[in-house]
Design an enzyme around this catalytic site. Structure first.
Site, PDB file in Angstrom:
ATOM      1  N   LYS A  33      -0.927  11.292   6.801  1.00  0.00           N
ATOM      2  CA  LYS A  33      -0.530  10.170   7.666  1.00  0.00           C
ATOM      3  C   LYS A  33       0.196   9.093   6.870  1.00  0.00           C
ATOM      4  O   LYS A  33       1.248   8.591   7.275  1.00  0.00           O
ATOM      5  CB  LYS A  33      -1.774   9.601   8.347  1.00  0.00           C
ATOM      6  CG  LYS A  33      -1.535   8.322   9.136  1.00  0.00           C
ATOM      7  CD  LYS A  33      -1.932   7.057   8.360  1.00  0.00           C
ATOM      8  CE  LYS A  33      -3.400   7.018   8.032  1.00  0.00           C
ATOM      9  NZ  LYS A  33      -3.788   5.742   7.350  1.00  0.00           N
ATOM     10  N   LYS A  87       0.831  -1.204   0.000  1.00  0.00           N
ATOM     11  CA  LYS A  87       0.000   0.000   0.000  1.00  0.00           C
ATOM     12  C   LYS A  87       0.865   1.254   0.000  1.00  0.00           C
ATOM     13  O   LYS A  87       0.520   2.271  -0.633  1.00  0.00           O
ATOM     14  CB  LYS A  87      -0.934   0.003   1.217  1.00  0.00           C
ATOM     15  CG  LYS A  87      -1.825   1.253   1.330  1.00  0.00           C
ATOM     16  CD  LYS A  87      -2.707   1.463   0.105  1.00  0.00           C
ATOM     17  CE  LYS A  87      -3.490   2.773   0.153  1.00  0.00           C
ATOM     18  NZ  LYS A  87      -4.536   2.816   1.163  1.00  0.00           N
TER      19      LYS A  87
END
Length: 301
Positions: free
Chosen positions: A254, A186
Site C-alpha cells: 500500500k 514517511k
C-alpha cells in the site's frame, strides 16, 4: 490555532484527560499501551474487540464505534490500515470530523496519501477541528519501546502543544511543515527502505550460497557502511525463520503504491521502488500478505 486553543490543549494534557485511540493492531496496541503507562486514560476502538482484550484488562475503556470515541475524547489518535480506512474514519457520516465537537484534536498516524492529509486538514478547519498528520517509523520494536520516529505535518502550534503526548510513543519527533508534509516524509522513509530490504535479502542469500555462516556475516556488515535498521533488526529474524509481522507486506505494498502515485504526479520515475513493489506483489499473490516485510527473503527460496 489561537492562544486560547493552545492553552486549552495544554490543560487537557496536563490534567491527563482521556485520549481516544482508533486502530489497535500490531503497532497501535503498543502505542496505546505506552500512552496509558504515561498516565493517560484511553478509550479505544478497533474492528476486532477480541484482539484488544488485554488492553481492556489493563484499564482501557472500550468504544463500540468510531462515533463513541469522537464524542468522548478531546484528543484522538488514529492508526488504521489503508487510505480508504482513514477516509471512512474521518469523513464518513459517523466519522470523526462529522461527529467530534469543535476544538477536538485529531492525529492520524497511519501512513497515508499526502493529498488525503491535506483534505482532512481542510475539512477539520471548516469545523474548528485541529488535524495533524504524524505517520511513524520503527515497526513493532519501536512501538513497544516508545522509540518510534514520528514525522508531523500541520500547524506548528498544534504540533508543539501535542508534543508531550507524542513523546509517550516516540523518541525522534520532527515537525516537517504544513499539512501533508508528515506523509511526504514517511514516503521518503519507505523509498529508502524499499531497495534496502532487497539488498538485505540478497546479501543473506549470497552468504548462504557462498558457504558462509550468515550470522558471522551479519557481525561484520551490520556495523559497517552497509548498516541499517533492516540489517540489524530484520535480518536476524530471517535467519531464525521468523516472518511474523512487525510491519505487514500488505501494508508495505500500500505504501509503495502511494509512493508511485506521488512520484508520477511529480514527474519522477523510481525503478527501485517499482522493483520492490513487484516483488512484494508476487509474495502477496502467493498468500504471504499477512507476513512481515522480511518475508521478502522467501522470494529467493
Amino acid at each position: 490555532m489561537n492562544e486560547e486553543d493552545v492553552n486549552f490543549l495544554g490543560g487537557l494534557l496536563m490534567e491527563k484527560q482521556t485520549i481516544g485511540f482508533i486502530g489497535l493492531g500490531v503497532m497501535g496496541k503498543s502505542m496505546a499501551r505506552n500512552i496509558m503507562k504515561a498516565g493517560y486514560p484511553i478509550i479505544g476502538y478497533s474492528r476486532t474487540k477480541g484482539k484488544c482484550q488485554d488492553l481492556i484488562e489493563e484499564g482501557m475503556e472500550w468504544a463500540d464505534t468510531v462515533e463513541d470515541v469522537a464524542v468522548k475524547a478531546g484528543i484522538i489518535i488514529t492508526m488504521v490500515g489503508f487510505p480508504s480506512d482513514v477516509e471512512e474514519v474521518y469523513l464518513g457520516n459517523h466519522g470523526l470530523i462529522n461527529r467530534a465537537k469543535a476544538g477536538t484534536y485529531l492525529v492520524d498516524m497511519t501512513t497515508s496519501a499526502p493529498r488525503l492529509a491535506k483534505k482532512l486538514y481542510e475539512a477539520g478547519k471548516e469545523k474548528g477541528i485541529h488535524v495533524l498528520d504524524a505517520p511513524v517509523s520503527g515497526g513493532d520494536i519501536g512501538a513497544r519501546n516508545a522509540a518510534l520516529t514520528i514525522m508531523a505535518g500541520g500547524e506548528y502550534q498544534v504540533f508543539e502543544a501535542l508534543l508531550p503526548l507524542l513523546q509517550t510513543m516516540g523518541s525522534n519527533i520532527v515537525y516537517q511543515g504544513e499539512a501533508g508534509a508528515g506523509q511526504h516524509t514517511k514516503l521518503c522513509n519507505q523509498i529508502a527502505i524499499a531497495s534496502n530490504m532487497i539488498g538485505v535479502c540478497e546479501s543473506l542469500v549470497y552468504a548462504k550460497r557462498a558457504g558462509l555462516d550468515p550470522e558471522n556475516v551479519l557481525k561484520s556488515i551490520s556495523g559497517g557502511a552497509a548498516g541499517s535498521f533492516s540489517l540489524t533488526n530484520l535480518a536476524p529474524r530471517i535467519l531464525k525463520g521468523d516472518f511474523e509481522p512487525g510491519f505487514y507486506i500488505k501494508h508495505f505494498i500500500k505504501d509503495l503504491k502511494i509512493v508511485l502515485d506521488e512520484t508520477e504526479a511529480l514527474g519522477l520515475e523510481f525503478p527501485g521502488v517499482s522493483l520492490a513493489k513487484s516483488l512484494y506483489d508476487e509474495l502477496a499473490n502467493e498468500g504471504l500478505g499477512e507476513e512481515g516485510t522480511q518475508a521478502l527473503y522467501k522470494y529467493w527460496k
